[in-house]
Scaffold this motif. Structure first.
Motif, PDB file in Angstrom:
ATOM      1  N   SER A 234       1.226  -0.744   0.132  1.00 10.30           N
ATOM      2  CA  SER A 234       0.034  -0.153  -0.258  1.00 10.30           C
ATOM      3  C   SER A 234       1.143   1.677   0.086  1.00 10.30           C
ATOM      4  CB  SER A 234      -0.429   0.040   0.911  1.00 10.30           C
ATOM      5  OG  SER A 234      -0.443  -0.325   2.202  1.00 10.30           O
TER       6      SER A 234
ATOM      7  N   ASP B  87      -2.389  -6.483  -1.533  1.00 15.55           N
ATOM      8  CA  ASP B  87      -2.361  -4.945  -0.959  1.00 15.55           C
ATOM      9  C   ASP B  87      -2.169  -3.830  -1.448  1.00 15.55           C
ATOM     10  OD1 ASP B  87      -3.134  -2.582   0.069  1.00 15.55           O
ATOM     11  OD2 ASP B  87      -3.628  -3.208   2.133  1.00 15.55           O
TER      12      ASP B  87
ATOM     13  N   SER C  39      -3.460  -0.699  -2.334  1.00 13.97           N
ATOM     14  CA  SER C  39      -3.707   0.462  -2.258  1.00 13.97           C
ATOM     15  C   SER C  39      -3.212   1.872  -2.162  1.00 13.97           C
ATOM     16  CB  SER C  39      -5.321   0.380  -0.475  1.00 13.97           C
ATOM     17  OG  SER C  39      -4.494  -0.333   0.222  1.00 13.97           O
TER      18      SER C  39
ATOM     19  N   GLN D 256      -6.056  -5.423  -4.206  1.00 14.92           N
ATOM     20  CA  GLN D 256      -6.769  -4.558  -3.519  1.00 14.92           C
ATOM     21  C   GLN D 256      -6.100  -3.554  -4.372  1.00 14.92           C
ATOM     22  OE1 GLN D 256      -9.222  -4.229  -1.871  1.00 14.92           O
ATOM     23  NE2 GLN D 256      -9.217  -6.866  -2.525  1.00 14.92           N
TER      24      GLN D 256
ATOM     25  N   HIS E  14      -7.618  -0.425  -4.542  1.00 16.43           N
ATOM     26  CA  HIS E  14      -8.438   1.277  -4.846  1.00 16.43           C
ATOM     27  C   HIS E  14      -7.823   2.388  -4.189  1.00 16.43           C
ATOM     28  CE1 HIS E  14      -8.168  -1.053  -0.627  1.00 16.43           C
ATOM     29  NE2 HIS E  14      -8.115  -0.165   0.253  1.00 16.43           N
TER      30      HIS E  14
ATOM     31  N   ALA F 217      -5.385   3.228  -5.707  1.00 17.87           N
ATOM     32  CA  ALA F 217      -4.491   3.419  -6.822  1.00 17.87           C
ATOM     33  C   ALA F 217      -4.026   4.252  -8.094  1.00 17.87           C
ATOM     34  CB  ALA F 217      -4.158   2.519  -7.103  1.00 17.87           C
TER      35      ALA F 217
ATOM     36  N   ASN G  16      -9.762  -4.880  -7.021  1.00 10.21           N
ATOM     37  CA  ASN G  16     -10.364  -3.823  -6.659  1.00 10.21           C
ATOM     38  C   ASN G  16     -10.009  -2.522  -6.905  1.00 10.21           C
ATOM     39  OD1 ASN G  16     -11.767  -1.707  -4.952  1.00 10.21           O
ATOM     40  ND2 ASN G  16     -11.233  -3.041  -3.036  1.00 10.21           N
TER      41      ASN G  16
ATOM     42  N   ALA H 111     -10.703   5.046  -7.889  1.00 11.92           N
ATOM     43  CA  ALA H 111      -8.782   4.627  -8.644  1.00 11.92           C
ATOM     44  C   ALA H 111      -8.685   5.690 -10.101  1.00 11.92           C
ATOM     45  CB  ALA H 111      -7.614   3.155  -9.252  1.00 11.92           C
TER      46      ALA H 111
END
Length: 214
Positions: free
Chosen positions: A64, A82, A84, A102, A104, A106, A122, A126
């Motif tokens: 992340s 992940d 994100s 994941q 989201h 990004a 996901n 983004a």
């Protein structure tokens, strides 16, 4: 339609990485990671510049807010990765096999995703600008609330994609091998589709407008 600006990744001579596990906020420059198992490791907020990541395992890896710049990711695989809030700029992704990634929040800019299969990504909220998907399979990709500008899907299969509340500009779906939109059929303003795709999507358009076809 404005053409996608593609990445021009020219990697320098790379040094094989032998530094053990990844580190949060780590700074990785000019390195090659090959066949490493990053499962459940954390590189939150790390920066990868001029790097190659080849055939690495990313099961539940935390990336992340990581930044990938002028880099190549090839043959990566993983469940629950992940990414994100991550940033990918001038990046090539080839033959990835990911499930439940994941992404989201990004930001993807000048990115090519070539080949491979990504299940249940996901991408809510983004931002994708100058992104080319080529010959890949996206299963139940969730783009809800995302912004897509200059994005193409050449020879791709989009299965049960969610475009709810998406904002599109210069999005080209004409080259897609298959387009199955589960939600957000009303959000295609700013996209271009082929006449054949229009016929395939006609039932979804009819359902959206409340038209019954008998």
């Amino acid at each position: 339609m404005r053409a996608v600006r593609r990445p021009e990744v020219r990697l320098p001579e790379l040094v094989a990485y032998d530094g053990g596990e990844l580190e949060p906020e780590g700074d990785y420059d000019g390195l090659e990671f090959t066949d490493a198992d990053w499962g459940r490791q954390s590189a939150r907020g790390a920066r990868f510049m001029d790097c190659a990541v080849r055939r690495c395992g990313l099961d539940e890896t935390v990336l992340s807010r990581a930044r990938f710049i002028d880099s190549v990711l090839s043959g990566v695989r993983g469940i629950g990765t992940d990414l994100s809030g991550a940033s990918l700029r001038d990046v090539e992704v080839a033959d990835a096999r990911l499930g439940g990634a994941q992404l989201h929040g990004a930001v993807l800019e000048r990115v090519v995703v070539r080949g491979g299969k990504i299940d249940f990504p996901n991408l809510r909220g983004a931002k994708l600008r100058d992104v080319a998907f080529e010959g890949c399979v996206l299963v139940e990709a969730d783009f809800a609330g995302a912004t897509l500008e200059r994005v193409t899907f050449d020879d791709c299969t989009l299965a049960r994609v969610d475009f709810s509340e998406v904002r599109m500009k210069d999005v080209d779906l004409r080259g897609a091998a298959a387009v199955d939109i589960a939600r957000g059929i009303d959000r295609l303003s700013g996209a271009v589709i082929s006449a054949t795709q229009l016929m395939d999507l006609a039932p979804a358009f009819a359902a959206q407008t409340g038209v019954r076809v008998e």
